[in-house]
Scaffold this motif. Structure first.
Motif, short mmCIF file in Angstrom:
data_model
loop_
_atom_site.label_atom_id
_atom_site.label_comp_id
_atom_site.label_asym_id
_atom_site.label_seq_id
_atom_site.Cartn_x
_atom_site.Cartn_y
_atom_site.Cartn_z
N MET A 137 21.31 119.66 58.88
CA MET A 137 20.02 119.26 58.33
C MET A 137 18.99 120.38 58.47
SD MET A 137 19.85 115.31 59.72
CE MET A 137 18.17 115.10 59.13
N VAL A 138 19.01 121.04 59.64
CA VAL A 138 18.08 122.16 59.85
C VAL A 138 18.39 123.29 58.88
CG1 VAL A 138 17.44 123.98 61.48
CG2 VAL A 138 17.58 121.61 62.25
N ALA A 139 19.67 123.55 58.65
CA ALA A 139 20.06 124.62 57.73
C ALA A 139 19.51 124.34 56.32
CB ALA A 139 21.58 124.74 57.68
N PHE A 140 19.65 123.09 55.85
CA PHE A 140 19.14 122.76 54.52
C PHE A 140 17.61 122.81 54.49
CE2 PHE A 140 23.37 121.01 53.59
CZ PHE A 140 23.51 121.43 52.28
N ALA A 141 16.96 122.36 55.57
CA ALA A 141 15.49 122.40 55.60
C ALA A 141 14.97 123.83 55.57
CB ALA A 141 14.99 121.67 56.86
N VAL A 142 15.62 124.71 56.36
CA VAL A 142 15.20 126.11 56.38
C VAL A 142 15.46 126.77 55.03
CG1 VAL A 142 15.71 128.37 57.41
CG2 VAL A 142 15.49 126.37 58.87
N SER A 143 16.61 126.46 54.43
CA SER A 143 16.94 127.04 53.13
C SER A 143 15.95 126.60 52.06
CB SER A 143 18.36 126.64 52.72
OG SER A 143 19.30 127.16 53.63
N ALA A 144 15.58 125.32 52.09
CA ALA A 144 14.59 124.83 51.13
C ALA A 144 13.26 125.53 51.33
CB ALA A 144 14.43 123.32 51.28
N SER A 145 12.87 125.71 52.60
CA SER A 145 11.61 126.40 52.89
C SER A 145 11.64 127.83 52.39
CB SER A 145 11.34 126.37 54.40
OG SER A 145 11.27 125.04 54.87
N ILE A 146 12.78 128.50 52.60
CA ILE A 146 12.91 129.89 52.14
C ILE A 146 12.84 129.95 50.61
CG2 ILE A 146 14.57 131.78 51.91
CD1 ILE A 146 15.35 131.28 54.81
N GLY A 147 13.51 129.00 49.95
CA GLY A 147 13.48 128.96 48.49
C GLY A 147 12.07 128.80 47.96
N ILE A 148 11.31 127.89 48.57
CA ILE A 148 9.93 127.66 48.13
C ILE A 148 9.04 128.86 48.47
CG2 ILE A 148 7.88 126.23 48.50
CD1 ILE A 148 9.80 123.86 48.97
N PHE A 149 9.21 129.40 49.69
CA PHE A 149 8.36 130.51 50.13
C PHE A 149 8.57 131.75 49.26
CE2 PHE A 149 7.64 134.29 52.78
CZ PHE A 149 6.33 134.06 53.20
N PHE A 150 9.83 132.14 49.09
CA PHE A 150 10.11 133.35 48.33
C PHE A 150 10.07 133.12 46.81
CE2 PHE A 150 11.89 134.54 52.45
CZ PHE A 150 11.38 135.83 52.58
N GLY A 151 10.09 131.85 46.39
CA GLY A 151 10.01 131.57 44.97
C GLY A 151 8.59 131.35 44.48
N TRP A 152 7.65 131.19 45.44
CA TRP A 152 6.27 130.87 45.06
C TRP A 152 5.60 132.01 44.28
CZ3 TRP A 152 3.55 126.54 44.92
CH2 TRP A 152 2.17 126.64 44.74
N TYR A 153 5.78 133.24 44.77
CA TYR A 153 5.11 134.37 44.11
C TYR A 153 5.61 134.56 42.67
CZ TYR A 153 3.71 139.11 42.91
OH TYR A 153 3.21 140.21 42.26
N PRO A 154 6.94 134.61 42.44
CA PRO A 154 7.40 134.74 41.05
C PRO A 154 6.94 133.58 40.18
CG PRO A 154 9.18 135.24 42.57
CD PRO A 154 8.07 134.67 43.38
N ALA A 155 6.97 132.35 40.74
CA ALA A 155 6.55 131.18 39.96
C ALA A 155 5.07 131.25 39.63
CB ALA A 155 6.86 129.90 40.73
N THR A 156 4.27 131.67 40.59
CA THR A 156 2.82 131.81 40.35
C THR A 156 2.54 132.91 39.33
OG1 THR A 156 2.36 131.07 42.61
CG2 THR A 156 0.60 132.23 41.46
N ARG A 157 3.30 133.99 39.44
CA ARG A 157 3.13 135.08 38.47
C ARG A 157 3.45 134.60 37.05
NH1 ARG A 157 5.86 141.10 38.98
NH2 ARG A 157 5.13 141.91 36.97
N ALA A 158 4.49 133.77 36.91
CA ALA A 158 4.83 133.23 35.59
C ALA A 158 3.73 132.32 35.09
CB ALA A 158 6.16 132.48 35.67
N ALA A 159 3.15 131.50 35.98
CA ALA A 159 2.12 130.54 35.58
C ALA A 159 0.83 131.24 35.15
CB ALA A 159 1.85 129.57 36.72
N LYS A 160 0.58 132.44 35.68
CA LYS A 160 -0.67 133.15 35.37
C LYS A 160 -0.59 133.99 34.09
CE LYS A 160 -2.51 133.47 40.09
NZ LYS A 160 -2.91 134.40 41.18
N LEU A 161 0.58 134.04 33.49
CA LEU A 161 0.70 134.83 32.25
C LEU A 161 -0.18 134.24 31.14
CD1 LEU A 161 4.56 135.52 32.04
CD2 LEU A 161 2.76 137.18 32.53
N SER A 162 -0.76 135.12 30.37
CA SER A 162 -1.54 134.69 29.21
C SER A 162 -0.59 134.30 28.09
CB SER A 162 -2.47 135.81 28.75
OG SER A 162 -3.01 135.53 27.47
N PRO A 163 -0.76 133.12 27.48
CA PRO A 163 0.16 132.70 26.40
C PRO A 163 0.21 133.71 25.26
CG PRO A 163 -1.22 130.87 27.12
CD PRO A 163 -1.76 132.08 27.79
N ILE A 164 -0.94 134.28 24.89
CA ILE A 164 -0.97 135.23 23.77
C ILE A 164 -0.21 136.49 24.12
CG2 ILE A 164 -2.50 136.66 22.35
CD1 ILE A 164 -4.62 134.48 22.64
#
Length: 405
Positions: A373-400
């Motif tokens: 359970m700890v392994a899955f919790a840590v892995s999920a945290s790592i996925g969210i932590f290291f995925g946040w910057y790329p996801a935020t960068r994608a969200a900030k793109l200008s549509p045009i």
């Protein structure tokens, strides 16, 4: 909506199978290493606990030795500093259930054409109560047999196997130092103790018999150890202090002189060893966790590449009404899916390696649900932590600007 996003995330991962597999590799190795280290650590802790509990519960062991003679420390278990009278005095102390003096004599045992080098333990009937050890077959000797110096013996399974093989040893004779003993019982198996010692490789005889006929006249009243049973675990420290005071008075030891005996508290030993093995397990798990961080960095890098490759797709999504939060969530789900898939494979790999390690290291490893359970919790945290910057960068793109790409 979430179902559609999950399906889209899965399609994106499947479309780049090799890249996804390589991205998950760091996570797989990290999780497998952590699971394996925790499993080995848990197995070591269990072995330590079983080894101590196998010696008996709520027990102190007083050993002869630790006296300094001529500037040299003889060490615990050496010398002839304990006497039969010491066991009698200790048995009278408050909170002491029983005290079993004993002596150990290395000897060659012979039965028919077979012989085996073993250890003969001479002790009293209280030994079986204090040690919480009973025969699988047969009986223990009585106080009357001990006082009379009867030539009876109980043997461990290792002695039985090496002297009698598949034959029933009950009622058979075993010769030790030319003296014949009748086997009246075969002790229950105990397995290996600390340092790989075979605790079933023993012959137990009445103490009086051992002192008179096996140990020799010079040590007729000397014993090597006293096993002391205490009524409750919370009284172990108090009884230990009273035993120390009693033996120092009985042995006329000066206030400035060191003890000529050692009182071992097995519960304290258990706690110390357990805490040590737990610390080592956590250290090893922490080292293995470095791979998890490396895996997280790999996920972030790949997600940044994915954002760059899918800029036009992001622009189209925003142009037809997708919110920035939805775009961020889409890429977070992809990072989380990579992390959790890697974790799942890593758990399976670590579990398999732990199972294989059980045979290699000689004791059972222990993979606990909490570790998974700890392994899955840590892995999920790592996925969210290291995925946040790329996801935020994608969200900030200008549509045009994204559509122009």
């Amino acid at each position: 909506m979430i179902d559609a996003m999950l399906a889209e995330a899965w399609s994106a991962l499947v479309a780049n199978r090799l890249r996804s597999a390589l991205t998950m590799l760091g996570m797989i190795i990290g999780v497998a290493a952590v699971i394996l280290m925790l499993a080995i650590g848990g197995g070591v802790q269990k072995q330590v606990s079983d080894a101590i509990s196998g010696l008996g519960s709520n027990m102190l062991i007083v050993t002869a030795g630790s006296s300094k003679q001529g500037g040299f420390n003889s060490g615990a278990g050496t010398g002839a500093t304990l006497r039969l009278e010491d066991g009698d005095e200790i048995a009278r102390l408050k909170n002491v259930v029983a005290a079993a003096p004993s002596t150990q004599i290395p000897a060659q045992a012979v039965a028919g054409a077979s012989n085996w080098a073993t250890t003969v333990t001479g002790t009293t009937p209280s030994y079986f109560t204090v040690q919480d050890w009973r025969p699988d077959d047969g009986r223990t000797f009585s106080d009357m047999e001990d006082r009379a110096g009867a030539r009876v013996a109980l043997i461990g399974h290792s002695v039985a196997d090496n002297l009698f093989g598949a034959n029933d040893p009950m009622g058979r004779s075993v010769r030790v130092k030319g003296i014949s003993f009748t086997v009246i019982g075969v002790m229950a198996r105990r397995g290996q103790g600390f340092g790989g010692i075979d605790r079933d490789d023993v012959i137990i005889v009445p103490l009086t018999t051992a002192l008179r006929q096996l140990q020799g006249n010079a040590f007729r009243r000397s014993i090597r150890a006293i096993s002391v049973g205490v009524d409750a675990a919370e009284n172990l420290d108090d009884v230990s202090e009273r035993i120390t005071a009693l033996l120092r008075r009985a042995h006329h030891i000066d206030k400035t002189a060191p003890d000529d005996f050692t009182v071992n508290n097995l519960t304290a030993v258990t706690d110390t060893l357990s805490s040590t093995t737990a610390a080592i397990s956590l250290l090893l798990a922490a080292i293995g966790s470095i791979s998890l961080v490396v895996g997280g960095i790999g996920i972030m890098n790949i997600m940044l590449v994915s954002v760059t490759e899918r800029t036009r797709e992001i622009g189209i999504r925003m142009a037809i009404g997708a919110s920035r939060a939805a775009v961020r969530l889409q890429f977070l789900l992809e990072a989380l899916m990579l992390s959790l898939l890697g974790c799942g494979i890593g758990v399976a790999l670590g579990w398999g390696l732990a199972t294989l390690a059980s045979g290699a290291i000689g004791f059972d490893t222990s993979v606990t649900p909490s570790a998974v359970m700890v392994a899955f919790a840590v892995s999920a945290s790592i996925g969210i932590f290291f995925g946040w910057y790329p996801a935020t960068r994608a969200a900030k793109l200008s549509p045009i600007e994204a559509l122009r790409s």
